[in-house]
Design a protein around this motif. Structure first.
Motif, PDB file in Angstrom:
ATOM      1  N   ILE A   1       0.847  -1.201   0.000  1.00  0.00           N
ATOM      2  CA  ILE A   1       0.000   0.000   0.000  1.00  0.00           C
ATOM      3  C   ILE A   1       0.876   1.243   0.000  1.00  0.00           C
ATOM      4  O   ILE A   1       0.640   2.183  -0.758  1.00  0.00           O
ATOM      5  N   GLY A   2       1.907   1.243   0.830  1.00  0.00           N
ATOM      6  CA  GLY A   2       2.823   2.379   0.881  1.00  0.00           C
ATOM      7  C   GLY A   2       3.500   2.630  -0.456  1.00  0.00           C
ATOM      8  O   GLY A   2       3.658   3.784  -0.879  1.00  0.00           O
ATOM      9  N   ALA A   3       3.871   1.563  -1.132  1.00  0.00           N
ATOM     10  CA  ALA A   3       4.520   1.702  -2.442  1.00  0.00           C
ATOM     11  C   ALA A   3       3.554   2.301  -3.449  1.00  0.00           C
ATOM     12  O   ALA A   3       3.940   3.143  -4.274  1.00  0.00           O
ATOM     13  N   ARG A   4       2.297   1.903  -3.394  1.00  0.00           N
ATOM     14  CA  ARG A   4       1.299   2.455  -4.306  1.00  0.00           C
ATOM     15  C   ARG A   4       1.051   3.936  -4.004  1.00  0.00           C
ATOM     16  O   ARG A   4       0.931   4.743  -4.918  1.00  0.00           O
ATOM     17  N   VAL A   5       0.988   4.277  -2.718  1.00  0.00           N
ATOM     18  CA  VAL A   5       0.814   5.688  -2.334  1.00  0.00           C
ATOM     19  C   VAL A   5       1.977   6.507  -2.870  1.00  0.00           C
ATOM     20  O   VAL A   5       1.788   7.559  -3.489  1.00  0.00           O
ATOM     21  N   ARG A   6       3.200   6.009  -2.672  1.00  0.00           N
ATOM     22  CA  ARG A   6       4.386   6.739  -3.128  1.00  0.00           C
ATOM     23  C   ARG A   6       4.401   6.884  -4.648  1.00  0.00           C
ATOM     24  O   ARG A   6       4.662   7.968  -5.192  1.00  0.00           O
ATOM     25  N   ALA A   7       4.117   5.793  -5.357  1.00  0.00           N
ATOM     26  CA  ALA A   7       4.137   5.836  -6.817  1.00  0.00           C
ATOM     27  C   ALA A   7       3.092   6.812  -7.349  1.00  0.00           C
ATOM     28  O   ALA A   7       3.383   7.615  -8.248  1.00  0.00           O
ATOM     29  N   ARG A   8       1.904   6.780  -6.793  1.00  0.00           N
ATOM     30  CA  ARG A   8       0.845   7.676  -7.264  1.00  0.00           C
ATOM     31  C   ARG A   8       1.173   9.130  -6.919  1.00  0.00           C
ATOM     32  O   ARG A   8       0.969  10.027  -7.739  1.00  0.00           O
ATOM     33  N   ARG A   9       1.694   9.364  -5.711  1.00  0.00           N
ATOM     34  CA  ARG A   9       2.066  10.723  -5.301  1.00  0.00           C
ATOM     35  C   ARG A   9       3.123  11.278  -6.237  1.00  0.00           C
ATOM     36  O   ARG A   9       3.026  12.408  -6.713  1.00  0.00           O
ATOM     37  N   ARG A  10       4.114  10.479  -6.552  1.00  0.00           N
ATOM     38  CA  ARG A  10       5.187  10.938  -7.439  1.00  0.00           C
ATOM     39  C   ARG A  10       4.681  11.131  -8.857  1.00  0.00           C
ATOM     40  O   ARG A  10       5.092  12.060  -9.535  1.00  0.00           O
ATOM     41  N   PHE A  11       3.779  10.274  -9.300  1.00  0.00           N
ATOM     42  CA  PHE A  11       3.189  10.424 -10.626  1.00  0.00           C
ATOM     43  C   PHE A  11       2.479  11.767 -10.745  1.00  0.00           C
ATOM     44  O   PHE A  11       2.546  12.426 -11.778  1.00  0.00           O
ATOM     45  N   LEU A  12       1.821  12.176  -9.671  1.00  0.00           N
ATOM     46  CA  LEU A  12       1.102  13.450  -9.656  1.00  0.00           C
ATOM     47  C   LEU A  12       2.012  14.637  -9.323  1.00  0.00           C
ATOM     48  O   LEU A  12       1.541  15.768  -9.264  1.00  0.00           O
ATOM     49  N   ALA A  13       3.302  14.380  -9.113  1.00  0.00           N
ATOM     50  CA  ALA A  13       4.278  15.413  -8.739  1.00  0.00           C
ATOM     51  C   ALA A  13       3.839  16.143  -7.470  1.00  0.00           C
ATOM     52  O   ALA A  13       4.008  17.355  -7.336  1.00  0.00           O
ATOM     53  N   LEU A  14       3.315  15.381  -6.531  1.00  0.00           N
ATOM     54  CA  LEU A  14       2.875  15.911  -5.243  1.00  0.00           C
ATOM     55  C   LEU A  14       3.951  15.606  -4.214  1.00  0.00           C
ATOM     56  O   LEU A  14       4.429  14.466  -4.138  1.00  0.00           O
ATOM     57  N   SER A  15       4.359  16.593  -3.451  1.00  0.00           N
ATOM     58  CA  SER A  15       5.395  16.376  -2.441  1.00  0.00           C
ATOM     59  C   SER A  15       4.819  15.614  -1.247  1.00  0.00           C
ATOM     60  O   SER A  15       3.599  15.555  -1.063  1.00  0.00           O
ATOM     61  N   GLN A  16       5.705  15.069  -0.445  1.00  0.00           N
ATOM     62  CA  GLN A  16       5.249  14.417   0.786  1.00  0.00           C
ATOM     63  C   GLN A  16       4.563  15.428   1.692  1.00  0.00           C
ATOM     64  O   GLN A  16       3.562  15.111   2.332  1.00  0.00           O
ATOM     65  N   SER A  17       5.075  16.645   1.728  1.00  0.00           N
ATOM     66  CA  SER A  17       4.445  17.694   2.536  1.00  0.00           C
ATOM     67  C   SER A  17       3.055  18.027   2.017  1.00  0.00           C
ATOM     68  O   SER A  17       2.127  18.251   2.806  1.00  0.00           O
ATOM     69  N   GLY A  18       2.910  18.074   0.698  1.00  0.00           N
ATOM     70  CA  GLY A  18       1.604  18.343   0.104  1.00  0.00           C
ATOM     71  C   GLY A  18       0.589  17.269   0.457  1.00  0.00           C
ATOM     72  O   GLY A  18      -0.555  17.576   0.824  1.00  0.00           O
ATOM     73  N   LEU A  19       1.007  16.011   0.365  1.00  0.00           N
ATOM     74  CA  LEU A  19       0.112  14.920   0.745  1.00  0.00           C
ATOM     75  C   LEU A  19      -0.183  14.977   2.238  1.00  0.00           C
ATOM     76  O   LEU A  19      -1.325  14.783   2.656  1.00  0.00           O
TER      77      LEU A  19
ATOM     78  N   LEU B   1      -3.781  15.089   4.302  1.00  0.00           N
ATOM     79  CA  LEU B   1      -4.135  14.048   5.267  1.00  0.00           C
ATOM     80  C   LEU B   1      -4.197  14.560   6.699  1.00  0.00           C
ATOM     81  O   LEU B   1      -4.669  13.848   7.588  1.00  0.00           O
ATOM     82  N   GLY B   2      -3.654  15.758   6.938  1.00  0.00           N
ATOM     83  CA  GLY B   2      -3.624  16.292   8.294  1.00  0.00           C
ATOM     84  C   GLY B   2      -2.601  15.607   9.178  1.00  0.00           C
ATOM     85  O   GLY B   2      -2.807  15.455  10.387  1.00  0.00           O
ATOM     86  N   VAL B   3      -1.485  15.184   8.564  1.00  0.00           N
ATOM     87  CA  VAL B   3      -0.394  14.539   9.307  1.00  0.00           C
ATOM     88  C   VAL B   3       0.914  15.219   8.925  1.00  0.00           C
ATOM     89  O   VAL B   3       0.954  16.062   8.032  1.00  0.00           O
ATOM     90  N   SER B   4       1.999  14.842   9.582  1.00  0.00           N
ATOM     91  CA  SER B   4       3.308  15.398   9.251  1.00  0.00           C
ATOM     92  C   SER B   4       3.877  14.694   8.018  1.00  0.00           C
ATOM     93  O   SER B   4       3.466  13.581   7.688  1.00  0.00           O
ATOM     94  N   PHE B   5       4.844  15.349   7.363  1.00  0.00           N
ATOM     95  CA  PHE B   5       5.458  14.691   6.208  1.00  0.00           C
ATOM     96  C   PHE B   5       6.235  13.460   6.657  1.00  0.00           C
ATOM     97  O   PHE B   5       6.367  12.494   5.915  1.00  0.00           O
ATOM     98  N   GLN B   6       6.729  13.462   7.905  1.00  0.00           N
ATOM     99  CA  GLN B   6       7.418  12.275   8.424  1.00  0.00           C
ATOM    100  C   GLN B   6       6.459  11.084   8.496  1.00  0.00           C
ATOM    101  O   GLN B   6       6.849   9.941   8.240  1.00  0.00           O
ATOM    102  N   GLN B   7       5.203  11.381   8.846  1.00  0.00           N
ATOM    103  CA  GLN B   7       4.205  10.313   8.904  1.00  0.00           C
ATOM    104  C   GLN B   7       3.947   9.760   7.503  1.00  0.00           C
ATOM    105  O   GLN B   7       3.827   8.560   7.322  1.00  0.00           O
ATOM    106  N   VAL B   8       3.908  10.629   6.513  1.00  0.00           N
ATOM    107  CA  VAL B   8       3.738  10.174   5.126  1.00  0.00           C
ATOM    108  C   VAL B   8       4.918   9.281   4.738  1.00  0.00           C
ATOM    109  O   VAL B   8       4.735   8.242   4.101  1.00  0.00           O
ATOM    110  N   GLN B   9       6.129   9.662   5.140  1.00  0.00           N
ATOM    111  CA  GLN B   9       7.298   8.819   4.856  1.00  0.00           C
ATOM    112  C   GLN B   9       7.111   7.425   5.456  1.00  0.00           C
ATOM    113  O   GLN B   9       7.419   6.418   4.816  1.00  0.00           O
TER     114      GLN B   9
END
Length: 131
Positions: A16-34, A38-46
């Motif tokens: 699931i994490g790999a799919r989230v990362r792949a889709r986020r990168r496909f959309l050129a969305l930063s971890q901070s943007g995601l 989501l209302g979480v820290s970018f560290q949590q997204v990592q």
């Protein structure tokens, strides 16, 4: 010996994490943007993307919305002609794999791409023989 339930859950979280990362990168969305969506820290997204932390159901729904996809796709249940298999997502979890793929895709000459592919294969064989 079969997979323990814990092993399956860890594998599912990583997929699931790999799919989230792949889709986020496909959309050129930063971890901070995601993270903002989501209302979480970018560290949590990592941690979500590595599969180190499990994504709750409500967060998974919010992630699907932010990533313009479905929960089914994020969890690997939605079959689609353009959905790479789980093996591809697992390979993309390797540190540097996504960056290497992006660099490969940017090479304009087919012969140069083939040379890079041959070099990578040779390096993989050398590591397997040495290890």
């Amino acid at each position: 010996m079969g997979l323990r339930e814990v092993d399956f859950v860890d594998t599912a979280d990583r997929a699931i994490g790999a799919r989230v990362r792949a889709r986020r990168r496909f959309l050129a969305l930063s971890q901070s943007g995601l993270a903002d969506h989501l209302g979480v820290s970018f560290q949590q997204v990592q941690k979500y993307e590595r599969g180190a932390n499990r994504i709750s159901g409500s967060t998974l729904v919010a992630a699907a919305r932010a990533l313009q996809t479905t929960v089914s796709w994020l969890v690997g249940e939605e079959a689609g002609g353009d959905s790479p298999p789980d093996e591809a997502f697992s390979a993309l979890m390797t540190p540097g794999a996504m960056e290497l793929l992006e660099a490969y895709r940017a090479i304009p000459r087919p012969r140069a791409r083939q040379a890079l592919l041959a070099l990578a294969r040779e390096m993989g064989r050398d590591e397997a023989e040495d290890g």
